[in-house]
Design an enzyme around this catalytic site. Structure first.
Site, PDB file in Angstrom:
ATOM      1  N   ASP A  21      -0.711  -4.689   6.216  1.00  0.00           N
ATOM      2  CA  ASP A  21      -1.666  -5.654   5.656  1.00  0.00           C
ATOM      3  C   ASP A  21      -1.398  -5.902   4.177  1.00  0.00           C
ATOM      4  O   ASP A  21      -0.732  -5.105   3.516  1.00  0.00           O
ATOM      5  CB  ASP A  21      -3.093  -5.105   5.813  1.00  0.00           C
ATOM      6  N   GLU A  22      -1.960  -6.989   3.673  1.00  0.00           N
ATOM      7  CA  GLU A  22      -2.002  -7.299   2.239  1.00  0.00           C
ATOM      8  C   GLU A  22      -0.663  -7.085   1.537  1.00  0.00           C
ATOM      9  O   GLU A  22      -0.581  -6.349   0.555  1.00  0.00           O
ATOM     10  CB  GLU A  22      -3.088  -6.452   1.550  1.00  0.00           C
ATOM     11  N   VAL A  23       0.377  -7.721   2.062  1.00  0.00           N
ATOM     12  CA  VAL A  23       1.694  -7.550   1.456  1.00  0.00           C
ATOM     13  C   VAL A  23       1.931  -8.658   0.426  1.00  0.00           C
ATOM     14  O   VAL A  23       2.059  -9.832   0.780  1.00  0.00           O
ATOM     15  CB  VAL A  23       2.803  -7.575   2.537  1.00  0.00           C
ATOM     16  N   GLU A  35      -2.710  -9.044   9.896  1.00  0.00           N
ATOM     17  CA  GLU A  35      -1.833  -9.996   9.197  1.00  0.00           C
ATOM     18  C   GLU A  35      -0.475 -10.125   9.886  1.00  0.00           C
ATOM     19  O   GLU A  35       0.126 -11.195   9.888  1.00  0.00           O
ATOM     20  CB  GLU A  35      -1.596  -9.584   7.743  1.00  0.00           C
ATOM     21  N   HIS A  37       0.811  -1.230   0.000  1.00  0.00           N
ATOM     22  CA  HIS A  37       0.000   0.000   0.000  1.00  0.00           C
ATOM     23  C   HIS A  37       0.838   1.272   0.000  1.00  0.00           C
ATOM     24  O   HIS A  37       0.444   2.273   0.600  1.00  0.00           O
ATOM     25  CB  HIS A  37      -0.945   0.011   1.217  1.00  0.00           C
TER      26      HIS A  37
END
Ligand code: NAG
Ligand code: NAG
Ligand code: NAG
Ligand code: NAG
Length: 521
Positions: free
Chosen positions: A314-316, A365, A261
Site C-alpha cells: 500500500d501507499e507506494v 492498492e 513502509h
C-alpha cells in the site's frame, strides 16, 4: 450412555423448553434454546473425553479446560456448600478428529448441551476439531458466574442446547508493533481477549517505516532498525507468540509491508535504500532487495505456519525511484515507468512468498492498480473504502474487508455501533462471490497507541465486529442499539477477566462519564 443417545435425549428435553430470549452470550451463537433451571457448578468440575478421538491429556484441550476453570472462578473463593441436587459435575468433550493443526478454514463449529436430568449432570460438547471444542468452552464460561449468596459458581436457565459455527472463516485483528513496540505480555493479553470474542486471526504488522523490531536470522542487521536495544522480538519470542495463539485457536498472519513502509530496513542494510538522502520505497533495481525478502520469508516460513502471509503493497510513493540516478537508469534500461516498476516489485515478491508455500495477502492498492496481474491465490485486503470488495470478488479473487471508515480502531470517532453494522457482503449478491469474502478484520494501527492504552482502544469495539463476523446474518441485531445490554455485559466480563475494555458510551477508549454500575457505562 452413548453420545448419540444422549444427544437424542437432549433434543427431547429441549422440545419442552421455552424459546431463546435474553441470552447473554457474545458473539451470539447460531442457535440457542434454554430452560429455567439453575445449576450449581461443582468446585471439582472434571473434564472427560468419552467417545472422543482427542484425549483430555493433550495440551491444547487440557490447558483450555484449566483456563476455563480460572475464568469461572475469577479469583473468587467459591467457598459455599454444594447442595445435593442440580450440581453440574463435569464437561464431556467429544472431538471427532485427532488432528489439531490450526490453519485457515479449520472446522470451528460445535454443539453443546447442558441437561438438567441424568447422573452425573454434565455439559456435553461435540466438535469436529479441538478448536470447535475451545469455542464451546468459551461459550460455557459465559454462561457461568459467581453467586454471592450461595458463594458458588452457578449456571442459570438450563437446560441449554447450543449449535454454533462461524459465519466467516477469517475474523481478524491487526496489531502494529512498528509505530510503537508492544511487549509480549501485551500481545498475549490481546490474544486472550480475541479468544473470548471468537476472533481467530492476529494480523501482526511487525515492521514499518519507523522500526524493525524482529530478529531475522538470515539478515542479522535488520533489527538494527529497532527503536532501541530492548524494543525487539527474537525469533524464539515469535515462536512463543504463535504457540500461545495456536493454543487459543488464533492464527498469526505475519506482514512485511513492501516496497513502501520499509525505510527501517535500511538502517542495518543501507543498500536497500535508493540513496542515503531518499530512503523509500526499497530499491527496485537492486537484486539484493529481493534476496533479503527471500531470506525474511524463508525465516518466516519456519515460524509462521499460517497458510497466508501479508506482503503489504500500500501507499507506494515512487518519487525516490525517479529521483535516484541509478534507479532511473535501470527503469529506462528495462523500459519501465514507475507504475510498471511497482507492479514488477509486487509480483516478484508474490512469487517469492509462493515459493515458500504461502498464499499471499496484499493491500487493495495492488488490486486497484493491476488486479488482473495478481497471482490467482492473492487475497486482496480492502481498507480504503466500502466499494472494492464487490470488484475483487467479481474478478474471482478472495477478499478481506477492513474499510477504514468503519473498522479502523485508531479512528476513535468510529463507534461500536459503526463496528457492529459494517456488513462485509454489502453489495455482493451472488453466493459464489460471497464465498470469496473470507471475512473481515479490525485494525489497531499503532501511531497513537502503545501498551498503556491499546486494550481500551481495541475493546469493546473489536468485539462488536467479532459478532458481525461470527453470527449468522439473520441472528444479528438489525439495529445495533438492541445489542447494547448484551455487549455491555460482555465488556464488563472482559474487565472482570483483566482486559481494560472501555465503556460503550462515547468515542473509542472513552473514560467512564459518571459514577454508576459497569453495565451502564
Ligand atoms: C451439531 O448438531 C447438528 C444437528 O443438530 C449436526 O448436523 C451437526 O453436525 C453437529 N455439529 C457438530 C460439530 O457436532
Ligand atoms: C548493527 O548492530 C550491531 C550490534 O547489534 C553493531 O555491531 C553493528 O555495527 C550495527 N550495524 C549497523 C550497520 O548499524
Ligand atoms: C537480477 O535478477 C534478475 C531476475 O532473476 C536477473 O534477470 C538479472 O540478471 C539480475 N541482475 C543482476 C545485475 O544480477
Ligand atoms: C506506464 O506504462 C504503461 C505501459 O507500459 C502505461 O499503460 C501506463 O499508463 C504508464 N503509466 C504512467 C504513470 O506513465
Amino acid at each position: 450412555m452413548a453420545p448419540a443417545l444422549r444427544l437424542l435425549l437432549a433434543f427431547l428435553v429441549i422440545g419442552s423448553c421455552i424459546a431463546a430470549d435474553h441470552v447473554d452470550i457474545w458473539p451470539m451463537p447460531k442457535s440457542v434454546t434454554h430452560g429455567t433451571q439453575r445449576l450449581y457448578v461443582s468446585k471439582d468440575l472434571v473434564m472427560s473425553t468419552a467417545g472422543s478421538m482427542y484425549s483430555d491429556d493433550r495440551a491444547i484441550l487440557k490447558d483450555a479446560f484449566q483456563r476455563t476453570m480460572d475464568l469461572l472462578k475469577l479469583n473468587h473463593a467459591a467457598d459455599g456448600t454444594e447442595p445435593s441436587s442440580y450440581v453440574l459435575k463435569g464437561v464431556n468433550v467429544v472431538v471427532r478428529s485427532p488432528e489439531d493443526e490450526l490453519n485457515f478454514g479449520v472446522d470451528e463449529s460445535y454443539n453443546m448441551s447442558i441437561l438438567t436430568v441424568g447422573e452425573p449432570l454434565h455439559a456435553q460438547i461435540e466438535a469436529q476439531t479441538v478448536y470447535g471444542a475451545l469455542n464451546a468452552l468459551q461459550t460455557f464460561s459465559q454462561l457461568c458466574y459467581f453467586d454471592f449468596t450461595s458463594r458458588l459458581i452457578e449456571l442459570n436457565s438450563a437446560p441449554w442446547m447450543i449449535t454454533d459455527a462461524p459465519r466467516f472463516p477469517y475474523r481478524g485483528l491487526l496489531i502494529d508493533t512498528a509505530r510503537h513496540y508492544l511487549p509480549l505480555t501485551t500481545i498475549k493479553g490481546v490474544i486472550d481477549a480475541m479468544a473470548y470474542s471468537k476472533l481467530n486471526v492476529l494480523h501482526w504488522h511487525i515492521v514499518d517505516e519507523q522500526s524493525f523490531p524482529i530478529e531475522i536470522p538470515s539478515y542479522p542487521r535488520l533489527w538494527n532498525g529497532s527503536y532501541s536495544y530492548s524494543e525487539r522480538y527474537t525469533m524464539s519470542d515469535a515462536i512463543d507468540i504463535v504457540r500461545y495463539a495456536e493454543k487459543r485457536g488464533v492464527n498469526v498472519l505475519a506482514e512485511i509491508d513492501v516496497p513502501g513502509h520499509a525505510l527501517s530496513w535500511g538502517v542495518g542494510y543501507p543498500s536497500l535504500w535508493p540513496s542515503d538522502s531518499c530512503k523509500e520505497p526499497l530499491d527496485v533495481s537492486n537484486n539484493f532487495t529481493f534476496t533479503v525478502i527471500d531470506g525474511i520469508l524463508s525465516d518466516f516460513s519456519k515460524v509462521f505456519k499460517f497458510k497466508l502471509v501479508h506482503l503489504g503493497g500500500d501507499e507506494v510513493n515512487t518519487r525516490c525511484w525517479t529521483a535516484t540516478p541509478h534507479i532511473k537508469e535501470w527503469l529506462n534500461d528495462n523500459h519501465m515507468n514507475v507504475s510498471d516498476a511497482y507492479r514488477y516489485f509486487v509480483l516478484r515478491t508474490q512469487k517469492i512468498a509462493i515459493s515458500h508455500g504461502y498464499d499471499v495477502v496484499n493491500w487493495e492498492e495492488t488490486f486497484n492498480h493491476f488486479g488482473e496481474k495478481l497471482d490467482r491465490k492473492t487475497v486482496v485486503h480492502n481498507w480504503l473504502g466500502g466499494d472494492v470488495a464487490p470488484k475483487v470478488v467479481a474478478a474471482g479473487l478472495r477478499c478481506i474487508v477492513s474499510n477504514q471508515d468503519k473498522w479502523y480502531l485508531d479512528h476513535l470517532d468510529a463507534t461500536w455501533e459503526d463496528f457492529y453494522m459494517n456488513e462485509p457482503l454489502e453489495g455482493i449478491h451472488d453466493p459464489e462471490q460471497q464465498r470469496l469474502v473470507i471475512g473481515g478484520e479490525v485494525c489497531m494501527w499503532g501511531e497513537q497507541i502503545d501498551a498503556s492504552d491499546i486494550e481500551q482502544t481495541i475493546w469493546p469495539r473489536a468485539a462488536a465486529a467479532a459478532e458481525r463476523l461470527w453470527t449468522p446474518v439473520e441472528k444479528l441485531a438489525e439495529d445495533a442499539r438492541s445489542a447494547t445490554s448484551r455487549l455491555s455485559r460482555f465488556r464488563c466480563l472482559l474487565n472482570q477477566r483483566g482486559i481494560a475494555a472501555a465503556p460503550l458510551a462515547g468515542d473509542g477508549r472513552t473514560a467512564p462519564y459518571e459514577p454508576g454500575p459497569c453495565v451502564r457505562q
